[in-house]
Design a protein around this motif. Structure first.
Motif, PDB file in Angstrom:
ATOM      1  N   GLY A  69     -13.393 -48.415  27.188  1.00  0.00           N
ATOM      2  CA  GLY A  69     -13.069 -49.359  28.262  1.00  0.00           C
ATOM      3  C   GLY A  69     -13.138 -50.810  27.841  1.00  0.00           C
ATOM      4  O   GLY A  69     -12.217 -51.586  28.073  1.00  0.00           O
ATOM      5  N   ASP A  70     -14.231 -51.172  27.182  1.00  0.00           N
ATOM      6  CA  ASP A  70     -14.421 -52.571  26.841  1.00  0.00           C
ATOM      7  C   ASP A  70     -13.492 -53.046  25.729  1.00  0.00           C
ATOM      8  O   ASP A  70     -13.435 -54.237  25.446  1.00  0.00           O
ATOM      9  N   PRO A  73      -9.446 -54.947  26.693  1.00  0.00           N
ATOM     10  CA  PRO A  73      -9.129 -56.381  26.662  1.00  0.00           C
ATOM     11  C   PRO A  73      -8.756 -56.883  25.267  1.00  0.00           C
ATOM     12  O   PRO A  73      -7.965 -57.818  25.150  1.00  0.00           O
ATOM     13  N   LEU A 136      -4.832 -56.118  38.116  1.00  0.00           N
ATOM     14  CA  LEU A 136      -6.281 -55.933  38.004  1.00  0.00           C
ATOM     15  C   LEU A 136      -6.749 -54.741  38.825  1.00  0.00           C
ATOM     16  O   LEU A 136      -7.599 -53.965  38.381  1.00  0.00           O
ATOM     17  N   VAL A 137      -6.175 -54.578  40.036  1.00  0.00           N
ATOM     18  CA  VAL A 137      -6.600 -53.464  40.882  1.00  0.00           C
ATOM     19  C   VAL A 137      -6.214 -52.141  40.228  1.00  0.00           C
ATOM     20  O   VAL A 137      -7.026 -51.212  40.149  1.00  0.00           O
ATOM     21  N   TRP A 139      -5.724 -51.523  37.071  1.00  0.00           N
ATOM     22  CA  TRP A 139      -6.590 -51.369  35.909  1.00  0.00           C
ATOM     23  C   TRP A 139      -7.967 -50.848  36.337  1.00  0.00           C
ATOM     24  O   TRP A 139      -8.526 -49.922  35.741  1.00  0.00           O
ATOM     25  N   SER A 140      -8.506 -51.437  37.416  1.00  0.00           N
ATOM     26  CA  SER A 140      -9.844 -51.060  37.854  1.00  0.00           C
ATOM     27  C   SER A 140      -9.891 -49.640  38.392  1.00  0.00           C
ATOM     28  O   SER A 140     -10.916 -48.968  38.295  1.00  0.00           O
ATOM     29  N   ILE A 141      -8.773 -49.188  38.967  1.00  0.00           N
ATOM     30  CA  ILE A 141      -8.766 -47.818  39.475  1.00  0.00           C
ATOM     31  C   ILE A 141      -8.660 -46.831  38.323  1.00  0.00           C
ATOM     32  O   ILE A 141      -9.326 -45.793  38.303  1.00  0.00           O
ATOM     33  N   VAL A 143      -9.353 -47.304  34.908  1.00  0.00           N
ATOM     34  CA  VAL A 143     -10.412 -47.314  33.892  1.00  0.00           C
ATOM     35  C   VAL A 143     -11.747 -47.650  34.526  1.00  0.00           C
ATOM     36  O   VAL A 143     -11.902 -48.670  35.185  1.00  0.00           O
ATOM     37  N   GLU A 144     -12.724 -46.769  34.308  1.00  0.00           N
ATOM     38  CA  GLU A 144     -14.042 -46.985  34.875  1.00  0.00           C
ATOM     39  C   GLU A 144     -14.841 -47.940  33.984  1.00  0.00           C
ATOM     40  O   GLU A 144     -14.746 -47.872  32.761  1.00  0.00           O
ATOM     41  N   ALA A 145     -15.627 -48.812  34.599  1.00  0.00           N
ATOM     42  CA  ALA A 145     -16.481 -49.701  33.815  1.00  0.00           C
ATOM     43  C   ALA A 145     -17.543 -48.869  33.103  1.00  0.00           C
ATOM     44  O   ALA A 145     -18.092 -47.936  33.683  1.00  0.00           O
ATOM     45  N   PRO A 146     -17.817 -49.182  31.846  1.00  0.00           N
ATOM     46  CA  PRO A 146     -18.765 -48.359  31.092  1.00  0.00           C
ATOM     47  C   PRO A 146     -20.196 -48.541  31.583  1.00  0.00           C
ATOM     48  O   PRO A 146     -20.581 -49.608  32.045  1.00  0.00           O
ATOM     49  N   LEU A 147     -20.954 -47.470  31.521  1.00  0.00           N
ATOM     50  CA  LEU A 147     -22.393 -47.551  31.776  1.00  0.00           C
ATOM     51  C   LEU A 147     -23.049 -46.535  30.846  1.00  0.00           C
ATOM     52  O   LEU A 147     -22.800 -45.337  30.956  1.00  0.00           O
ATOM     53  N   GLU A 148     -23.842 -47.025  29.935  1.00  0.00           N
ATOM     54  CA  GLU A 148     -24.471 -46.115  28.981  1.00  0.00           C
ATOM     55  C   GLU A 148     -25.834 -45.686  29.501  1.00  0.00           C
ATOM     56  O   GLU A 148     -26.146 -45.885  30.672  1.00  0.00           O
ATOM     57  N   GLU A 149     -26.638 -45.110  28.618  1.00  0.00           N
ATOM     58  CA  GLU A 149     -27.970 -44.698  29.049  1.00  0.00           C
ATOM     59  C   GLU A 149     -28.801 -45.929  29.400  1.00  0.00           C
ATOM     60  O   GLU A 149     -28.531 -47.015  28.933  1.00  0.00           O
TER      61      GLU A 149
END
Ligand code: HEM
Lengths: 360, 258
Positions: A69-70, A73, A136-137, A139-141, A143-149
């Motif tokens: 995800g990151d 860009p 942007l909307v 894209w946001s739908i 691709v999920e924003a990353p969240l690690e452990e």
């Protein structure tokens, strides 16, 4: 066939070829700007890049890096910098031709005309805004924003990377100590940027795209922005893996890939290799060769240049402007200097005084 | 249809809102900009060269627009987020798991990335058109500060999810501060500040410690970054943007050949 291409790309990929290749690309772009800014070239280049992306997509290693995800860009950054560099140069070429023929520039042609803000400016703004929101909307739908452990201060991930926009600086850590790569050079970037309007005394080229009216300024910014900033961000994101080792785009990120590091200081070159004596104990004497070199580089260098090659510039700019500009440029030049020192001679430090954390 | 328009545009509601008729005459178009608080950021008339998309790339405008999106989505995120080491990660996790079609975090993150890109491209465009040359030197300088603030906004926000990615990226970034000359405990010159073997600058009081409120990225750093991210830097950036836009007009509008 596919595998052969992948192996070839991986084999060619290393920091030296990456850097020299990007440099050559920019020089070629400047030299052959008339040819390369033809629309057909951009179209061809786009088709080629898309074809490469499609080809590379199926490769698991490539896919893994590209689709993070990151990292999306960074692809946008890459394509927009290429696209806008092309567009700016295209308009510059057209303008330079017009100036040579004594005609007004693309901007000059219409700069006397005034139009109403409503609707000529407000409508395009609104359209821009709506399109961008839609992008942007979507894209946001998708691709999920990353969240690690959750954070665990005991487990250091490998590689540990700074946020992507600072990866250019992290790349400099390969060649410089943190006090230079992380503190001094970034400060100089900011100070240098702020000094630009006061150091650039060329009155031409204000308010229109051009290359011929300010060849040095434009080339300098290509080097600073495109080569050393954007291309280093791309290098740091896609090609630096565990232990900050270099990996080709199709290479597996192997935790155990270690690049041998047998770098030596300038002082060792001087005392041990050239004179055949052990290094003196007193750090100041030991590091004298490097200190003298840097003194010459930063103090004598600008003075000699002012009397010779840069005489005209010096007279135009005056002492203060000239010194500020020269010092900024010399700090900038120190970066490729150390990079080449490392690649050619395994040079570690020009001046190495770990006693005082003072290593250059 | 036209009749309906006319009815609306001449009604009291419209008049009280806009104080002029539909902007299709020179007079009304002038009033549309002059009498509207938001639009009067713009001059009434602009040079045709300055509004071409191929000239400005619209990058300054997009940067500002992204800043507004960040403000809005950030505000919504603040409703759900508590900046403590126990709760931060949970709250972000809950946002993902429990909010149906929740895209505020995505919008906030992707817009932040885009804002960094657009601000770089804006600077690139301003350089290529030589728009920093007199009389716009000072506005370029305000721009440079805005650039730094944009990066710092993004950097401070990076820590807030409090996951592995966040904490270690900030650790790598702030480790540099250790090496600040004189002021960092591993920086050149720091050792000079000591008397009789007693160091003034050590890991417990150098600039990095001040930045993180601790020797490593912990609870104190989270709170500091949160406050800077949500209040300190946005305020500074908003003020500077106002000055930036004001200066664009005072310096004679978008640059163009004279
Ligand atoms: C948060 C960041 C920023 C915002 C919101 C912003 C916004 C804007 C806007 C809307 C304009 C009008 C023209 C255009 O859209 O191109 C403008 C012009 C300008 N900006 Fe920025 N900007 C920002 C950062 C910067 C930076 C980083 C620089 C340079 C280092 C800069 C230097 C300038 C200059 C010199 C102008 C006048 C250009 C001209 O007259 O052609 N700005 N800015």
């Amino acid at each position: 066939m596919g595998q052969a291409i992948r192996d070839l790309v991986d084999a060619m990929a290393n920091p030296v070829i990456y850097f020299l290749g990007s440099t050559v690309a920019i020089i070629v772009f400047i030299l052959f700007r008339r040819l390369l800014t033809k629309p057909i070239v951009l179209i061809g280049f786009t088709i080629f890049s898309v074809a490469f992306l499609v080809f590379a997509w199926s490769d698991p290693n490539f896919n893994k890096i590209i689709t993070k995800g990151d990292n999306i860009p960074i692809l946008i950054l890459l394509s927009s910098v290429v696209g806008f560099t092309w567009l700016g140069m295209r308009r510059a070429v057209i303008n330079d031709d017009r100036i040579a023929r004594g005609e007004p520039t693309l901007e000059g042609e219409v700069s006397k005309q005034k139009v109403f803000t409503w609707p000529d400016l407000v409508y395009p703004e609104l359209i821009c805004l709506v399109l961008f929101t839609a992008l942007l909307v979507t894209w946001s739908i998708v691709v999920e924003a990353p969240l690690e452990e959750p954070a665990a201060s005991a487990r250091t991930p490998n590689p540990s990377k700074a946020p992507w926009y600072f990866l250019g600086l992290q790349e400099l850590l390969v060649y410089f100590d943190p006090w230079l790569a992380g503190v001094l050079l970034p400060s100089f970037i900011v100070i240098g940027l702020m000094a630009i309007p006061y150091c650039d005394t060329n009155p031409k080229g204000n308010g229109y795209y051009t290359f011929n009216d300010r060849p040095f300024a434009i080339s300098f910014f290509y080097a600073g922005f495109v080569l050393f900033w954007v291309s280093f961000v791309i290098l740091g994101t896609f090609l630096r893996g565990p232990n900050w080792s270099f990996f080709g785009p199709f290479e597996y990120w192997d935790l155990h890939k270690l690049e041998p590091m047998v770098n030596i200081d300038l002082s060792t070159f001087f005392w041990v290799k050239a004179l055949g004596v052990p290094r003196p104990d007193n750090p100041l004497i030991r590091e004298a060769p490097g200190l003298i070199f840097l003194g010459g580089f930063f103090v004598i260098g600008p003075l000699i240049l002012a009397k010779t090659v840069c005489k005209k510039i010096f007279e135009q700019m005056g002492m203060v402007r000239y010194q500020v500009m020269m010092h900024m440029l010399l700090w900038f030049a120190l970066i490729p200097l150390k990079m080449f020192g490392r690649w050619l001679f395994d040079l570690k430090y020009l001046v190495g005084m770990p006693e005082y954390f003072f290593n250059i | 249809m036209n009749k309906l328009w006319k009815l609306i545009a001449e009604g009291q509601l419209w008049r009280s809102l806009f104080r002029h008729g539909y902007p299709d005459t020179p007079r009304n178009r002038t009033l549309a900009v002059l009498s509207n608080f938001f639009l009067h950021l713009h001059p009434v008339k602009v040079r045709r060269s300055g509004i071409r998309l191929s000239y400005t790339w619209c990058m300054g405008g997009l940067t500002f627009f992204l800043f507004l999106i960040e403000t809005l989505t950030g505000l919504l995120l603040m409703f759900y987020y508590r900046p403590t080491a126990e709760l931060a990660y949970q709250d972000i996790f809950a946002l993902r798991e429990h909010v149906p079609i929740g895209i505020m975090r995505e919008l906030h993150r992707w817009s932040a990335h885009m804002m960094v890109i657009t601000v770089w491209l804006h600077m690139y465009r301003v350089f290529l058109t030589g728009s920093y040359k007199p009389p716009r030197e000072f506005n370029w300088n305000i721009g440079v500060i805005l650039l730094v603030l944009t990066l710092l906004l993004s950097f401070t926000g990076y820590l807030l999810p409090w996951d592995q990615l966040a904490v270690w990226a900030i650790t790598v970034g702030t480790n540099m501060a250790r090496a600040t000359p004189i002021l960092g405990h591993e920086g050149p010159g720091a050792a000079l500040l000591s008397i009789g073997g007693l160091d003034f600058i050590h890991a417990g009081d150098d600039v990095r410690f001040g930045l993180l409120a601790g020797r490593f990225v912990g609870e104190g750093a989270l709170l500091r970054f949160y406050v800077l991210h949500c209040v300190g830097i946005p305020l500074a950036a908003a003020v500077l943007m106002a000055v930036h836009f004001w200066r664009v007009r005072k310096d004679g509008g978008i640059s163009g050949p004279l």
